[in-house]
Write a protein that holds these residues in place. Structure first.
Motif, short mmCIF file in Angstrom:
data_model
loop_
_atom_site.label_atom_id
_atom_site.label_comp_id
_atom_site.label_asym_id
_atom_site.label_seq_id
_atom_site.Cartn_x
_atom_site.Cartn_y
_atom_site.Cartn_z
N TYR A 170 0.88 -1.16 0.00
CA TYR A 170 0.00 0.00 0.00
C TYR A 170 0.92 1.20 0.00
N HIS A 172 0.60 4.87 -0.98
CA HIS A 172 -0.41 5.87 -1.31
C HIS A 172 -0.17 7.06 -0.40
N THR A 293 2.66 5.61 3.37
CA THR A 293 1.49 6.48 3.26
C THR A 293 1.73 7.91 3.75
N TYR A 299 0.71 7.17 -6.50
CA TYR A 299 0.07 5.92 -6.05
C TYR A 299 0.64 4.73 -6.80
#
Ligand SMILES: NC(=O)c1ccc[n+]([C@@H]2O[C@H](COP(=O)([O-])OP(=O)(O)OC[C@H]3O[C@@H](n4cnc5c(N)ncnc54)[C@H](O)[C@@H]3O)[C@@H](O)[C@H]2O)c1
Length: 428
Positions: A170, A172, A293, A299
């Motif tokens: 992840y 992002h 993050t 992204y």
């Protein structure tokens, strides 16, 4: 194909717990279908409830019964409403208590993604399912992403040979999600907690108080399907390390509504800006998961699927297949992704047009509704949920101990040895 327990409902009666942005996105897809009726919702925020009521009005659907009498009012909903299924899209803290309560009421449960707080919580989901027979569908939408599914097709047809190493994650930049001004959802200020709106109200606290891979499932879900985790394979070990934490503090200090004297400039964030987790499997693959993050970056979930005959990497949209593409060179992945487009996408791409996250959310909600109508074992079931969710507490523990190796629990208690690798083979 997934086992079913024989029911075949024409109309699924659903309630949605948590009608924030994600709950509204699910509702939007549910309200477009003629095989669903959403009879009740629960939320604690009148602004979100107002937005949700507008969705019903726009869809021409009868207004739902609203349960808004505090954070435990979902229990009254579950007691009162006659339902077939429940979808949960609340903050992470509520996922397990809500899923457990709904399973105990015999409902077909769909629960949004996150990371667990403890291994106990994962076992509680598994044991509640086993005690009640109620199904849990873990709503991991990236498993339905078009390129991810095309690559699953390629993996199953052996194009990469025998798999050895996989990556995902992840990655992002959530800085403008973790902070806002309490009015706009994204980035208009540096507030979090009760003064903020949407995810900044609750998600940012996890960056203050926890350090580990807090959101492992978008990365691990597709990877687990590629290497048949809980279906002939299982994770055995995990180690995790975290970099220092700088990104969120700098964001507050440099934001026009923040600055060095803003009270939030004093907050010490515990979450390392880059958390890297390494997993091993009983079948001999290694898996790297990235969690990133808090820093400026585009992204990317950072998938890599590598076998004896070649590899795919999504970040450069390229692949390499020995004997097929030019030696020592990357080739564009697009023609292969098109050629091996998954049958589900070939069949329903037009219905997915306009649905969230490039259409994958249509496939997710469609699978949930079809599986729930048949009371079928979910394509992403409670054992997958427990396994993927467990990465978070294991990662937190490993990070806290400087990267110590954690033994990975077998939530299937041996059933992994003969469960079929049947994701997306049952028509949805
Ligand atoms: N799969 C995806 O792509 C994806 C995308 C976004 C969010 N999510 C997940 O969906 C979940 C919700 O995220 P979101 O973006 O909608 O957040 P959000 O803050 O917009 O919505 C959460 C909602 O839950 C409500 N709520 C809080 N406590 C409650 C309680 N006890 N009972 C009933 N309602 C309660 C809040 O008032 C809010 O309306 C999270 O788990 C998030 O990680 C997944």
């Amino acid at each position: 194909a997934p086992a079913t327990t024989g029911r075949s409902l024409e109309k699924l009666r659903v309630a949605v717990l948590g009608t924030g942005f994600r709950g509204q996105s699910h509702l939007d897809l549910l309200l477009r279908r003629d095989d669903c009726v959403v009879t009740a919702i629960a939320d604690i925020d009148q602004r979100m409830i107002g937005m949700t009521k507008e969705l019903f009005a726009k869809a021409g659907a009868p207004a739902p019964v609203v349960y808004d009498q505090g954070p435990e009012d979902y229990l009254r909903l579950l007691e009162t409403e006659d339902l077939d299924a429940v979808m949960i899209a609340t903050p992470w803290r509520w996922h397990t208590p809500m899923a457990v309560a709904a399973m105990r009421k015999g409902r077909y449960v769909g629960v949004e993604v996150c990371g667990a707080f403890s291994l106990d919580e994962c076992w509680e989901l598994v044991r509640t399912h086993e005690a009640t027979g109620s199904q849990l569908f873990f709503l991991e939408n990236v498993c339905y992403r078009r390129d991810v599914m095309a690559v699953l097709n390629m993996v199953r047809q052996g194009l990469f040979g025998e798999l050895l190493h996989l990556e995902g994650g992840y990655q992002h930049d959530l800085r403008n999600v973790k902070f806002n001004d309490g009015v706009e959802a994204y980035g208009g200020g540096v507030e979090f907690g009760p003064k903020a709106f949407h995810e900044a109200r609750w998600r940012t606290a996890h960056s203050v108080l926890r350090n580990g891979d807090l959101y492992p499932t978008h990365g691990v879900g597709p990877v687990a399907n590629y290497i048949n985790i809980n279906r002939g394979n299982r994770f055995v070990g995990l180690t995790s390390m975290a970099s220092k934490a700088r990104g969120l503090h700098e964001y507050i200090v440099n934001h026009p509504k923040g600055g060095p004297s803003h009270p939030n400039a004093k907050v010490e964030f515990k979450l390392g800006d880059k958390v890297t987790t390494l997993l091993s499997t009983v079948n001999g693959e290694t898996v790297v998961l990235h969690h990133d993050t808090n820093l400026p970056r585009p992204y990317s979930l950072g998938f890599r699927v590598q076998g004896t005959k070649g590899l795919w990497m999504d970040v450069n949209q390229s692949l390499h297949l020995e004997g097929t593409t030019e030696a020592h060179r990357w080739a564009a992945a697009a023609p292969f992704l098109e050629k091996y487009d998954h049958p589900l996408w070939q069949r329903m791409a037009d219905r997915a047009e306009g649905a969230g996250h490039g259409g994958m959310d249509f496939f997710l909600v469609n699978a949930f509704v079809e599986a729930a109508k048949a009371n079928a074992v979910a394509p992403i079931d409670v054992y997958d949920a427990a396994t993927w969710l467990a990465i978070t507490p294991l990662s937190e523990q490993s990070v806290a101990q400087g990267g110590t190796l954690q033994a990975f629990p077998d939530f299937t208690n041996g059933k992994w040895m003969d469960r079929a690798a049947d994701f997306a083979t049952g028509g949805y």
